[in-house]
Design a protein around this motif. Structure first.
Motif, PDB file in Angstrom:
ATOM      1  N   UNK A 119     -10.811 -13.334  11.741  1.00 33.89           N
ATOM      2  CA  UNK A 119     -10.606 -14.419  12.704  1.00 33.89           C
ATOM      3  C   UNK A 119      -9.954 -13.895  13.987  1.00 33.89           C
ATOM      4  N   UNK A 120      -8.962 -13.019  13.848  1.00 37.03           N
ATOM      5  CA  UNK A 120      -8.249 -12.509  15.012  1.00 37.03           C
ATOM      6  C   UNK A 120      -9.180 -11.753  15.960  1.00 37.03           C
ATOM      7  N   UNK A 121     -10.107 -10.957  15.417  1.00 38.79           N
ATOM      8  CA  UNK A 121     -11.044 -10.206  16.265  1.00 38.79           C
ATOM      9  C   UNK A 121     -11.925 -11.150  17.072  1.00 38.79           C
ATOM     10  N   UNK A 122     -12.388 -12.241  16.453  1.00 36.43           N
ATOM     11  CA  UNK A 122     -13.231 -13.209  17.158  1.00 36.43           C
ATOM     12  C   UNK A 122     -12.429 -13.936  18.230  1.00 36.43           C
ATOM     13  N   UNK A 123     -11.183 -14.288  17.916  1.00 35.67           N
ATOM     14  CA  UNK A 123     -10.333 -14.981  18.899  1.00 35.67           C
ATOM     15  C   UNK A 123     -10.095 -14.108  20.134  1.00 35.67           C
ATOM     16  N   UNK A 124      -9.809 -12.838  19.905  1.00 42.07           N
ATOM     17  CA  UNK A 124      -9.532 -11.925  21.032  1.00 42.07           C
ATOM     18  C   UNK A 124     -10.783 -11.707  21.869  1.00 42.07           C
TER      19      UNK A 124
END
Length: 596
Positions: A119-124
């Motif tokens: 999720x964090x990679x997509x958010x960034x």
């Protein structure tokens, strides 16, 4: 499909509408043909192409903003929303919301990548690259339209500087293929999960990556999707017409997701109702867009709704009948007492060999076994009921794959076995499967005897550290694992990522070396030799052909669902014998009718 058609539409002015549709179909065939190689392999070029694409559209956007009208930045003032509706009237403004919503379509494809990235990679990536680039591109198009309002029908390609037109066209097609790849991968992932939940018929699922369990390929679904996309592209012909269907599909998806999240927040996460109420305005905004999009229902918007209804009905019917079928077997399973009486009948013959009967029941004997004996009063000298269970990890260690339990009475050599496998484990080689089954059955017999003797001498499981079986002075057999089905039933499915169990298998370790008594050792050797002799006579695989029919007293709707729809699905999707690749000369199918 829509993004590919939109990208190719850049040459519609020079080649015509039919040429655009033809090129789109060729690209779609290429896209679906590449799926069998997996996202890991075809995705190597994704990042460079997308970075170039976002850099290109943001650069073109800045160029148009500076060259044509930098004053469009005043549109960020929220008062412009009020002025827009006041100038055009509420009805016209409301109708235009459907077109405005198309600006954010495609963002739903991000969720398909949750199987590939965290999720964090997509958010960034979305916050720092995707969102700024798209906003700048739209600002640039708005500035271009302020000076050339007659170019609204094909704004994107019209605002591209002449020397960048063809590079932009090529990169746009490549980017559209990548966007479509995300949607196709998402469809595979959803169907794979639905199958694991018992909501979709059995299909062949190929895991294309050893690192990411979400990367799957389903050949049957792949070609069905390809045919459907080709037909829809040929029917709609232009991206403008297809956008009506695409817009309704996306806004329905977002609206349903929002309200389901609210439901999960209340029921699963146990959040405060006032906190959930803060999330509801998003759903209200989406309902407003949905109401505007529904005006396009008769212009092609009905297509995704009809397809969604069809797929939902198919999944619902399959899940309902499969659940009722399982409950029928569970409620009519053969008890231990009935099994003893059944096997002890005078007219029952014990044939040499091993009989393997497949069942979905983890505990108990399926009712089809008594039906088999009633019609053919013979059973094999060794009978194993096998229940195949998939586990959401890459692979299950071989020594932990077969979990056995003996069915009483003891002397009848009837066992239950749970065969656990990960998504990377191959079950296709029946000869290897038979060898492993017999090998771990013999190991189970030995360990079972050790456990009984350990219990008889009041040895507790906490004291167990190692087990040694002394067959003679020069030979010592060491058993490192001991387990039975009973140890796993209550905690089935809890596993660590490396394929080992976490709490589901009781490891037996004895504080000091423990030797079987000679009488017990003789019994173990005698039973193992009996199993080996049965193995030499051959293994026969028995598969229950349970015909599920509706109860004569049930409703007409129930009869249609079970007797026709479910029957059609069951006959046209994969069966256990195909999954295991069992040769026909080793397969015995037993027929029985279940009334539900």
């Amino acid at each position: 499909m829509n993004v590919v058609l939109s990208a190719v539409s850049g040459i519609s002015a020079s080649l015509g509408e039919d040429a655009v549709v033809g090129i789109t179909i060729v690209i779609l065939v290429f896209l679906f043909s590449m799926q069998r190689f997996g996202t890991d392999k075809v995705g190597l070029s994704f990042a460079p192409i997308l970075i170039l694409w976002f850099a290109l559209i943001s650069g073109i956007g800045l160029y148009n903003l500076v060259k044509h009208d930098i004053g469009v930045l005043r549109a960020f003032n929220p008062k412009c929303i009020y002025d827009y509706f006041k100038r055009n009237g509420f009805k016209q403004g409301w109708l235009s919301l459907g077109g405005i919503f198309l600006c954010i379509t495609g963002s739903e494809a991000m969720f398909a990548d949750l199987g590939h990235f965290n999720v964090r990679a997509i958010q960034i990536s979305f916050s720092s690259v995707v969102f700024p680039a798209i906003v700048i591109a739209y600002i640039g198009e708005a500035a271009f339209l302020r000076k050339f309002p007659d170019k609204a029908s094909n704004t994107f390609y019209a605002c591209v500087p002449g020397h960048l037109y063809w590079p932009t066209f090529v990169i746009a097609i490549l980017a559209s293929i990548i966007a479509s790849q995300s949607m196709v991968s998402g469809a595979f992932s959803i169907i794979s999960q639905a199958q694991n939940l018992g909501c979709f018929p059995k299909v062949k699922v190929v895991h294309t990556s050893t690192k990411h369990k979400g990367q799957v390929y389903i050949p049957d679904i792949n070609y069905m999707l390809m045919i459907a996309c080709i037909l829809v592209s040929a029917a709609f012909k232009t991206s403008t017409k297809m956008s009506h269907a695409y817009g309704i599909a996306v806004v329905c998806d977002m609206t349903i997701t929002t309200f389901l999240v609210c439901f999960i927040m209340l029921v699963i996460w146990k959040k405060n109702i006032w906190l959930v109420a803060l999330f509801l305005p998003f759903g209200c905004i989406e309902l407003l867009y949905l109401s505007s999009q529904m005006t396009k229902f008769t212009k092609g918007g009905f297509v995704p709704l009809v397809l969604a209804f069809f797929l939902t009905a198919l999944m619902g019917i399959w899940h309902y009948v499969q659940k009722e079928r399982y409950m029928f077997e569970l409620n009519n399973k053969i008890s231990v007492e009935s099994l003893g009486k059944l096997v002890n009948k005078e007219n029952i013959n014990r044939m040499p060999g091993i009989g393997v009967l497949y069942s979905e029941l983890v505990q108990g004997i399926p009712p089809i076994f008594s039906h088999f004996i009633a019609n053919i009063p013979s059973i094999h000298s060794v009978v194993v009921f096998v229940s195949i269970k998939a586990i959401p990890i890459a692979t299950v260690a071989l020594e932990e794959r077969f979990l056995f339990r003996r069915m009483e009475p003891r002397g009848h050599n009837i066992f239950c076995c749970v065969l656990r496998h990960g998504y990377r484990d191959v079950l296709g080689d029946h000869e290897e499967f038979e060898f492993q089954l017999v090998h771990y059955l013999k190991e189970f017999i030995t360990q079972e005897t050790i456990m009984h003797e350990a219990e008889a001498t009041t040895t507790t499981v906490e004291q167990i550290t190692s087990i040694h079986i002394h067959t003679n002075e020069n030979e010592v057999a060491h058993i490192s694992h001991g387990y039975t089905i009973d140890d796993t039933l209550t905690k089935e499915g809890k596993h660590s990522s490396n394929g080992s169990s976490s709490g589901s298998i009781t490891m037996l370790r004895v504080a000091n070396s423990y030797s079987l008594s000679s009488s017990h050792m003789e019994g173990v050797e005698k039973e193992i030799k009996f199993i080996e002799k049965a193995m030499e006579k051959g293994v026969v695989h028995m598969l229950g052909e349970a015909e599920v029919v509706a109860n004569p007293k049930s409703s007409i709707f129930n009869k249609i669902v079970i007797n026709y729809v479910y029957s059609f699905l069951r006959k046209n999707f994969r069966q256990v014998d195909k999954v295991m690749a069992i040769p026909h000369n080793r397969l015995l199918k037993v027929g029985m009718t279940y009334e539900i």
